[in-house]
Design an enzyme around this catalytic site. Structure first.
Site, PDB file in Angstrom:
ATOM      1  N   PHE C 251       0.814  -1.219   0.000  1.00  8.75           N
ATOM      2  CA  PHE C 251       0.000   0.000   0.000  1.00  8.75           C
ATOM      3  C   PHE C 251       0.842   1.261   0.000  1.00  8.75           C
ATOM      4  O   PHE C 251       0.405   2.325   0.458  1.00  8.75           O
ATOM      5  CB  PHE C 251      -1.001  -0.018   1.174  1.00  8.75           C
ATOM      6  CG  PHE C 251      -1.666  -1.348   1.352  1.00  8.75           C
ATOM      7  CD1 PHE C 251      -2.543  -1.812   0.386  1.00  8.75           C
ATOM      8  CD2 PHE C 251      -1.379  -2.163   2.426  1.00  8.75           C
ATOM      9  CE1 PHE C 251      -3.128  -3.061   0.504  1.00  8.75           C
ATOM     10  CE2 PHE C 251      -1.954  -3.417   2.557  1.00  8.75           C
ATOM     11  CZ  PHE C 251      -2.837  -3.863   1.587  1.00  8.75           C
ATOM     12  N   ALA C 519       1.074   1.406 -11.829  1.00 10.33           N
ATOM     13  CA  ALA C 519       1.689   1.371 -13.162  1.00 10.33           C
ATOM     14  C   ALA C 519       2.111  -0.027 -13.590  1.00 10.33           C
ATOM     15  O   ALA C 519       2.657  -0.210 -14.669  1.00 10.33           O
ATOM     16  CB  ALA C 519       2.898   2.300 -13.181  1.00 10.33           C
ATOM     17  N   ARG C 639      -8.943  -1.095 -20.510  1.00  4.01           N
ATOM     18  CA  ARG C 639      -9.409  -2.485 -20.598  1.00  4.01           C
ATOM     19  C   ARG C 639      -8.934  -3.260 -19.378  1.00  4.01           C
ATOM     20  O   ARG C 639      -7.789  -3.102 -18.931  1.00  4.01           O
ATOM     21  CB  ARG C 639      -8.840  -3.113 -21.868  1.00  4.01           C
ATOM     22  CG  ARG C 639      -9.232  -4.558 -22.060  1.00  4.01           C
ATOM     23  CD  ARG C 639      -9.002  -5.009 -23.505  1.00  4.01           C
ATOM     24  NE  ARG C 639      -9.224  -6.444 -23.590  1.00  4.01           N
ATOM     25  CZ  ARG C 639      -8.240  -7.342 -23.659  1.00  4.01           C
ATOM     26  NH1 ARG C 639      -6.982  -6.951 -23.686  1.00  4.01           N
ATOM     27  NH2 ARG C 639      -8.528  -8.621 -23.710  1.00  4.01           N
ATOM     28  N   PRO C 643     -11.252  -9.148 -14.795  1.00  2.00           N
ATOM     29  CA  PRO C 643     -12.301  -8.408 -14.068  1.00  2.00           C
ATOM     30  C   PRO C 643     -12.432  -8.848 -12.610  1.00  2.00           C
ATOM     31  O   PRO C 643     -12.847  -8.046 -11.774  1.00  2.00           O
ATOM     32  CB  PRO C 643     -13.578  -8.722 -14.856  1.00  2.00           C
ATOM     33  CG  PRO C 643     -13.234  -9.744 -15.862  1.00  2.00           C
ATOM     34  CD  PRO C 643     -11.751  -9.862 -15.972  1.00  2.00           C
ATOM     35  N   THR C 645      -9.923 -10.000 -10.423  1.00  2.00           N
ATOM     36  CA  THR C 645      -8.888  -9.413  -9.567  1.00  2.00           C
ATOM     37  C   THR C 645      -9.018  -7.892  -9.565  1.00  2.00           C
ATOM     38  O   THR C 645      -8.706  -7.239  -8.574  1.00  2.00           O
ATOM     39  CB  THR C 645      -7.478  -9.833 -10.018  1.00  2.00           C
ATOM     40  OG1 THR C 645      -7.286  -9.445 -11.377  1.00  2.00           O
ATOM     41  CG2 THR C 645      -7.271 -11.327  -9.890  1.00  2.00           C
ATOM     42  N   GLN C 649      -9.361  -5.300  -6.325  1.00  2.00           N
ATOM     43  CA  GLN C 649      -8.502  -4.135  -6.055  1.00  2.00           C
ATOM     44  C   GLN C 649      -9.321  -2.863  -5.868  1.00  2.00           C
ATOM     45  O   GLN C 649      -8.996  -2.039  -5.025  1.00  2.00           O
ATOM     46  CB  GLN C 649      -7.502  -3.946  -7.188  1.00  2.00           C
ATOM     47  CG  GLN C 649      -6.230  -4.751  -6.980  1.00  2.00           C
ATOM     48  CD  GLN C 649      -5.129  -4.292  -7.913  1.00  2.00           C
ATOM     49  OE1 GLN C 649      -5.250  -4.456  -9.123  1.00  2.00           O
ATOM     50  NE2 GLN C 649      -4.085  -3.724  -7.386  1.00  2.00           N
ATOM     51  N   GLU C 716      -4.865   2.091  -7.156  1.00  2.00           N
ATOM     52  CA  GLU C 716      -5.068   3.182  -6.197  1.00  2.00           C
ATOM     53  C   GLU C 716      -6.351   3.960  -6.391  1.00  2.00           C
ATOM     54  O   GLU C 716      -6.798   4.650  -5.477  1.00  2.00           O
ATOM     55  CB  GLU C 716      -3.854   4.130  -6.262  1.00  2.00           C
ATOM     56  CG  GLU C 716      -2.630   3.463  -5.660  1.00  2.00           C
ATOM     57  CD  GLU C 716      -1.312   4.076  -6.089  1.00  2.00           C
ATOM     58  OE1 GLU C 716      -0.781   4.883  -5.331  1.00  2.00           O
ATOM     59  OE2 GLU C 716      -0.817   3.746  -7.187  1.00  2.00           O
TER      60      GLU C 716
END
Lengths: 345, 350, 754
Positions: C251, C519, C639, C643, C645, C649, C716
């Site tokens: 984190f 990223a 894209r 979907p 995972t 998040q 994030e």
């Protein structure tokens, strides 16, 4: 099943046995071969082995080693397979190098839970390797007899064996124990207590400092590292185990006080390869991210489902009952879904 | 953790004898508080006497009430049918405290003996008269968000953290002990002390005195516990209160009120109790009682919020106990006790 | 043709290991002869060590060594820059203090001694016997009066992230605006508190006469750590090997502060055995990084019909005495709304507190909270629906740089989010909705995240049995890296996902940047693709040169990969499997590396993800308790690679945002700078009982410019936006504007009393 391989020492002739392609070990004589027994499951904690593999292939000259050794000379074998059973290594990871005569040149058997030690593999290879260490003109000496009566070809195979060992999924190896630096003796044994712990149905006798928390006994002394240390003060739930069937915090339990109790850890929850329904539901519902709090979550959830007070709880009751297990990734909604699925099962 | 020797108690008397003669010895049972403090270095006993194996785990009906063995776990007591039905405040306080795992381990004698959550008590590099007598009090003039409104002294402003103790105080539970000077009974409201000049002493128990049971006396009224916390679950109370009401027809015959999170011990709100006796329950009356309960509150720099919070909480507890307002969840569960409830859309279970 | 693996909700490939307790985290490597290190830390926040009495510790049972600044190995200074990231100086990312090098104390909890012993229990006890006396100086703990205050130029030295910017003339425009709003927002210090505590195991070996150091560390940047350790210890980089296959959450922590790893390496050096140091949870509050507290002033000027004419966002940030890290709070303000006059400034005060570092949504989480609360206040002021006000100021290009966005579908996010939460059905009047004891409120906020992409490399290997292995020195910290990079690689290699493995977390693997900044997908995904293409290219050449191959003589361009085979483009029937080509060539495997980096598109477009977050809260006024009843969010993140995972998040980020809003705060004693909140009982991270039902949708529209994968990052964005949505909902419920995070009961009670 007797462990034939454990009894075999370098220099012994390996008895005949069937290979998966229908041939036998004796039929393969005349060229060195490698037998690598491994589970088919993947373990990403082995990535560093691939790194060693890359370094090995640099050090030993990948071109030389690989060009000479045909891929069919090494055999990646399921450790549940026929030959594994025949040689007594079923369920264990093992690697055997046989020379042209069918004589064992190098072997390693890895107990479940053990891990490769990179330095040891290198050391073992160094021991097999002819002098000088740098710039060997290996290609020029294809039939030369090298250290320990090992042929050039067998040596190349040894290199390849190591490479194979490191590249194959989940194959790990430990070099002979003699290669280890032995830890200096502890100077204060007087304070140690004999402690017997019943963990996952198996009894373990340990000499422990009375200060040892059950959590540290599991992780540091028994290497049962599935139980996690998150806060060490009973404030996160990552260390949850079952004591006599009830969820409890191993960080706040002195190991000496856990004697006489049936201790179940995450390692003891599945029945062999069959996951506990909560474990399966956690995968299906993506009920974790980093995975660190997960064993504790699963131990709490499985205890919750075994408890008459909480077994049939609604979503809001699950929220309350599971609040002793913090998940910083906050997979909470998925954990609720997973528990609800296990409730229905 | 400082080194210690470990001994399993053979009997209650043997445990008492061993601890009594060694000033650095301590009992250990569930371990949830003791091991935490051993790890922090706050407790440094040279000998731990393990009383968890002593046969003190039974919960039984006793003289019209319930006798709870010292070693019964918080979980066992919380779900004991007679407790959940007749003393819901006890179950509510237990189930709104800690976590399932801790309740499975913590004992009924150990729970009220847990020590303060004052952060300075746990930081060996800060002065604390409770931990190191004579070293001073860092909370006075420091960060005193969770500290006391009542009964504090110049030596200590800590609060007592147990939820259970608040409920037991309101129900006038009795503590049975055996000690170096024999057995005795302590009225629960007398078990914990105010800090005065000796804040290192949390309770009136002597060194080596062992709790053997906690007795809930016969009680025909209603009881209830309410708790406010910064996290919806698994957090200590900012403020809490337990109410025990005995009715005489439509009137309150006797009210007992204990406030949690506001003093060095569960704080019996005697002015409010007096004000309620013999009265018809109304919201207005309850507000007056709450005002009386907090009239003498002495806030520190960071804890004045507990005054309106505590007053509002007490009004609600009285409304819910008297039946003027519905409980927020089934009596005897965490849902009845948890002010604000859980997150999410789903209503609390009924 | 195989179904594309990317875009599928594949179960985590490391899931079985994780649910069985088999995933190995740093503290769990079983090294023979392992010794244990424990820290003794500073009791004071400012001053010098006067005396260090280590005699009792040395004589305690099992103790092997006690390291202090007087006897510890000397370290080289922290490098100026690593991998283009500024380490030292104002705005720099890390702590420059090297541990145990001198007597200076910059903050409480700073490590002052390491005790190494044969067991964990011996080490911890002996550490408690180290006696330290101090020459104490008065600590600087107040942002406003700090003696060292600066105006850092750029965040971590990045040219793209200036911290002092003026576009147009915001001050004059504000003065001239018909509607003005100036508000101050404050946020508390928060801590990442991953459940896995920081840990390091270090082992020294002699290899061919040279020192060789293996470090198992809870790092999310094996390559960066390798550089820091090799530079600090003056070792050749190749003699330092960093390993970390699993991280128990980061984190933002576990990336940019290196004292624990360096201390462990030093200790192992001294005792000649492998050493493990696992931080205690209380150490996580001093040596693991934090989000510094902020005080932000938002000044908005607008027309009566809600067009922003001026936006000024000034931040007072804080850092330690030994770091220049600056929370970049204007990250949202600088790009979100079409405003002609835009300014922001960051003012940094150096304090005797532990060093901060990035924390999920650095700048965005608390800076975006301030902006989006101010916008909500403006909506109230103007009596315009908060969504409508945002639409009136919708930016089609970046207001600071003028570049168009690479892909932006925020309008759809607002529209869909309103449907999900039932926005239209609410009574917009504050304090108008009630259920039982609770006031009910709805709130909205816009969210965003910069869509960064960096350079990375990977290696792909195809084995003679038809399996493939792709590797890169990136990380799995719950982001699903093992899973999605397997999916991406499988597509590039045209193999079934089960035939492909992805490995990471090892400094010997091809280089990847420290995992962070949302990223990783956009950075490592293209590298995995490039490596896969490179190995296929090598395989094509091999086949084309082999007279026995049906592809003999074909040019590389005339061959394509399809379903695990190489075939002629002109005639797919002419071809063979990868395995057949390798077996005939007597090759056990073939490998190739590939590197991918962003290009000119970064000059042409502004890359951001977007979203809209809606919250419904229940407020119990009597106690000041706030609970979130529901969170809904719709994200435009390009894209999705997976979907399932991705949803996890998003949810995780939103919950962390919820924690920052309602309960997370670390307090330090204002007199001496010691943490008074330093455990997980007093520092509240959200529990399951705090987590509402969360509805998340993603538009799943590929970004045509970021990379061929069309995927921006998602780690994030969930954390950003959520705090303002909740805070604005609390206003709607209660009519109270709370401008200080977290919104704990004491603050609400105080606001209601006034």
């Amino acid at each position: 099943m007797h462990n034939l391989v454990s009894a075999l020492q370098p220099g012994d002739t390996v008895p005949n046995g069937p290979l998966p392609d229908g041939s036998t070990l004796f039929e393969r004589r005349g060229r060195p071969i490698i037998l690598a027994f491994a589970p088919t499951e993947w373990d990403p904690a082995q990535a560093h082995q691939s790194a060693i593999f890359a370094r090995l292939s640099q050090e030993f000259g990948s071109g030389v080693a690989f060009a000479e050794a045909a891929p069919e000379a090494w055999h990646s074998l399921d450790y549940r397979g026929e030959l594994a059973i025949h040689l007594g290594v079923a369920g264990q990871r093992a690697l055997l190098l046989l020379d042209e005569e069918g004589v064992l040149r190098w072997k390693t058997v890895v107990e479940p839970g053990q891990d490769i030690r990179p330095g040891q593999v290198l050391a073992a290879l160094q021991a097999l390797r002819p002098e000088p260490l740098d710039a060997p003109d290996l290609a020029a000496a294809s039939t030369e007899v090298l250290t320990g009566g090992m042929s050039r070809r067998t040596f190349v195979m040894a290199t390849l064996a190591a490479a194979a060992l490191l590249a194959l999924p989940s194959v790990v190896a430990a070099a002979p124990e003699t290669a280890l630096p032995s830890p200096p003796p502890t100077d204060n044994r007087s304070a140690m207590l004999p402690v017997e712990l019943n963990i996952n149905g198996k009894s373990h006798r340990l000499q422990l400092d009375p200060r040892t928390a059950l959590l540290d006994a599991l992780r540091e002394n028994l290497h049962l590292t599935g139980t996690k240390k998150g806060c060490d003060h009973g404030q996160c739930g990552a260390c949850t185990v079952h004591l006599d069937g009830h969820s409890a915090l191993s960080c706040l339990t002195l190991a000496v006080m856990a004697q006489g109790k049936a201790i179940t850890t995450i390692e003891g929850l599945a029945k062999g390869d069959t996951l506990h329904p909560v474990q399966a539901a956690f995968i299906k519902h993506d009920a974790f991210q980093c995975g660190y709090c997960t064993p504790g979550q699963i131990m709490s959830a499985s205890a919750l489902l075994a408890d008459q007070h909480t077994r049939h709880g609604s979503a809001v009751e699950i929220r309350e009952a599971m609040s002793g297990n913090l998940c910083r990734c906050a997979a909470y909604p998925n954990i609720i879904a997973a528990i609800q699925e296990a409730q229905r099962a | 953790m400082h080194p210690f020797q470990y001994q399993r108690a053979e009997s209650g008397d043997q445990a008492v004898a061993v601890v009594a003669k060694n000033p650095d010895a301590a009992f250990i049972a569930g371990g949830t508080s003791q091991v935490d403090l051993l790890k922090e270095g706050v407790h440094q006993p040279s000998l731990l006497v393990d009383v968890a194996g002593l046969p003190l785990r039974q919960i039984t009906d006793f003289e019209g009430g319930v006798r709870i063995g010292a070693n019964a776990t918080n979980t066992e007591a919380a779900y004991y049918p007679a407790i959940q039905a007749r003393y819901p405040a006890v179950s509510e306080a237990l189930l709104a405290g800690a976590s399932v795992q801790i309740r499975n381990m913590a004992t009924m004698a150990g729970n009220p003996l847990q020590r303060t959550r004052c952060p300075y008590f746990r930081d060996l590099d800060q002065p604390c008269n409770k931990r190191t007598p004579g070293s001073g009090c860092a909370a006075i003039g420091g960060y005193n968000h969770v500290h006391a409104l009542f009964g504090a002294s110049a030596a200590c402003v800590a609060t007592h953290p147990s939820d259970l103790a608040v409920a037991l105080s309101a129900l006038d539970a009795r503590v049975q002990t055996t000690g170096p000077r024999g057995s005795r009974t302590i009225a629960f409201p007398d078990l914990h002390r105010l800090p005065g000049t000796t804040p290192h002493l949390d309770t009136v128990l002597e060194h080596g005195e062992l709790i053997t049971s906690i007795d809930l006396p016969a009680f025909a009224g209603r009881s209830h516990y309410l708790k406010v916390r910064e996290r919806a679950s698994y957090a200590y109370a900012l403020a809490s209160c337990a109410v025990a009401l005995e009715m005489d027809g439509a009137k309150i015959k006797r009210a007992r009120i204990a406030l949690g999170g506001v003093a060095h011990k569960p704080w019996r709100a005697t002015p409010a109790e007096a004000l309620l006796a013999g009265q018809q329950p109304t919201e207005k009356l309850f507000q007056a009682a709450a005002a009386a309960a907090f009239a003498d509150a002495k806030p520190l720099e960071h804890n004045a919020y507990k005054i309106p919070m505590g007053r509002n909480l007490l009004v609600r507890a009285l409304l819910e106990t008297s039946g003027l307002q519905p409980l927020q969840g089934p009596a005897g569960t965490a849902f009845a006790a948890s002010v604000g409830g859980m997150a999410g859309q789903v209503a609390t279970p009924n | 043709m195989l179904t594309e693996a990317t875009g599928q909700p594949l179960d985590r490939v490391d899931g079985r290991l994780k649910v069985m307790g088999g995933a190995r985290y740093t503290a769990e490597w079983d090294l023979p002869g392992l010794a244990y290190g424990a820290l003794a830390t500073s009791a004071i926040a400012h001053g010098k060590v006067r005396t260090l009495d280590i005699k009792a510790a040395q004589q305690a049972p099992g103790v092997l060594a006690v390291l202090t600044y007087l006897n510890a190995p000397r370290l080289q200074p922290m490098p100026e820059k690593v991998g283009g990231t500024l380490f030292r100086g104002e705005g720099g990312i890390t702590e420059t203090l090297q541990p145990l090098q001198d007597a200076t104390i910059a903050y409480a909890g700073q490590p002052l001694a390491v005790v190494v012993a044969d067991t964990h229990e011996h080490a911890r006890y002996a550490a408690s016997l180290v006696r330290i006396t101090y020459d104490e100086a008065k600590p600087e703990l107040d942002r406003a009066t700090a003696s060292r205050q600066t105006l850092p130029e750029a965040f971590t030295g990045s040219k793209e992230e200036p911290l002092q910017v003026t576009v147009g003339d915001p001050r004059s425009a504000l003065a001239a605006a018909s509607v003005k709003l100036e508000r101050v927002y404050e946020s508390a210090i928060t801590h990442h508190n991953p459940i896995e505590q920081l840990a390091t195991i270090a082992r020294w070996e002699k290899r061919n006469g040279a020192d060789y150091l293996t470090v198992y560390d809870t790092t999310r940047g094996v390559d960066t750590l390798q550089e820091v350790i090799s530079a600090s210890l003056n070792l050749p980089k190749d003699n330092v090997h960093i390993i970390c296959p699993f991280i128990g959450g980061a984190f933002g922590s576990k990336g940019w502060l290196y004292a624990p790893a360096l201390l462990t390496a030093m200790a192992a050096r001294v005792v000649g055995r492998p050493v493990k140091i696992e931080l205690r949870r209380q150490d996580m509050f001093s040596t693991a990084g934090q989000r510094g507290a902020t005080r932000q002033t938002l000044s908005l000027g607008a027309t009566r019909d809600g067009k922003l004419t001026s936006l000024q966002h000034d931040t007072q940030a804080q850092t330690s005495m030994v770091s220049g890290y600056t929370e970049p709070c204007a990250r949202v303000s600088r790009m979100m709304y079409a405003v002609p006059n835009l300014g922001f400034a960051h003012h940094l005060s150096h304090l005797n507190l532990p060093s901060p570092c990035p924390m999920r949504g650095p700048g965005e989480t608390v800076g975006g909270w301030a902006l989006e609360c101010a916008i909500d206040e403006l909506a109230t002021e103007l009596n315009i629906d908060p969504v409508e006000l945002r639409l009136r100021n919708y930016a089609d290009k970046n207001p600071e740089t003028g570049k168009p966005f690479s892909s932006k579908h925020l309008r759809e996010c607002y529209a869909r989010g309103q449907e999900l939460i039932g926005w239209a059905a609410r009574n917009p009047k504050p304090r108008s909705m009630r259920e039982g004891n609770s006031l009910i409120g709805y709130g909205v906020a816009t969210t965003m995240y910069p869509a960064a992409r960096r350079e990375a490399s990977a290696r792909a290997t195809i084995f003679a049995d038809g399996h493939a292995l792709v590797q890169s020195a990136t990380h799995e910290l719950g982001n699903g890296a093992y899973t999605i990079f397997r999916q991406i690689s499988a597509d590039a290699l045209t193999l079934p996902v089960n035939n492909v493995r992805f490995e990471l977390g090892d400094s010997a693997l091809p280089k990847a940047p420290t995992t962070g900044g949302s990223a990783t997908t956009a950075t490592v995904g293209p590298a995995a693709t490039a490596a896969s293409e490179a190995v296929l290219s090598a395989l094509k050449q091999l086949a084309a040169r082999d007279a026995k191959s049906p592809l003999f003589g074909a040019s590389e361009e005339a061959i394509e990969a399809r379903d695990g085979r190489l075939v002629r483009k002109a005639n797919a029937a002419q071809g063979e499997t990868y395995a057949a080509i390798l077996k005939r060539a007597k090759l056990p495997s073939i490998s190739a590396e590939g590197t991918a980096k962003p290009g000119d598109e970064r000059e042409q477009f502004s890359f951001y993800s977007f979203g809209a977050v809606f919250a419904k809260v229940r407020v119990d006024e009597a106690s000041g308790s706030i609970r979130v009843a529901q969170l809904c969010a719709v994200y435009d993140v390009g894209r999705l690679m997976n979907p399932q995972t991705a949803r996890s998040q998003f949810i995780g980020g939103m919950s962390m945002g919820l924690g920052a809003t309602l309960m997370e705060a670390t307090h330090y004693d204002a007199r001496n700078g010691r943490a008074v909140v330093r455990n997980l009982a007093d520092y509240h991270v959200p529990s399951m009982a705090d987590t509402p039902d969360i509805l998340v949708e993603a538009l799943n529209i590929p970004d045509p410019h970021i990379s061929a994968l069309g995927a921006r990052g998602i780690g994030e964005i969930g954390c950003v936006g959520t705090p303002a949505a909740i805070t604005n909902a609390v206003f709607h419920a209660t009519g109270q504007r709370l401008r200080s995070l977290p919104l704990t009961p004491d603050k609400l009670l105080k606001a209601l009393a006034s």
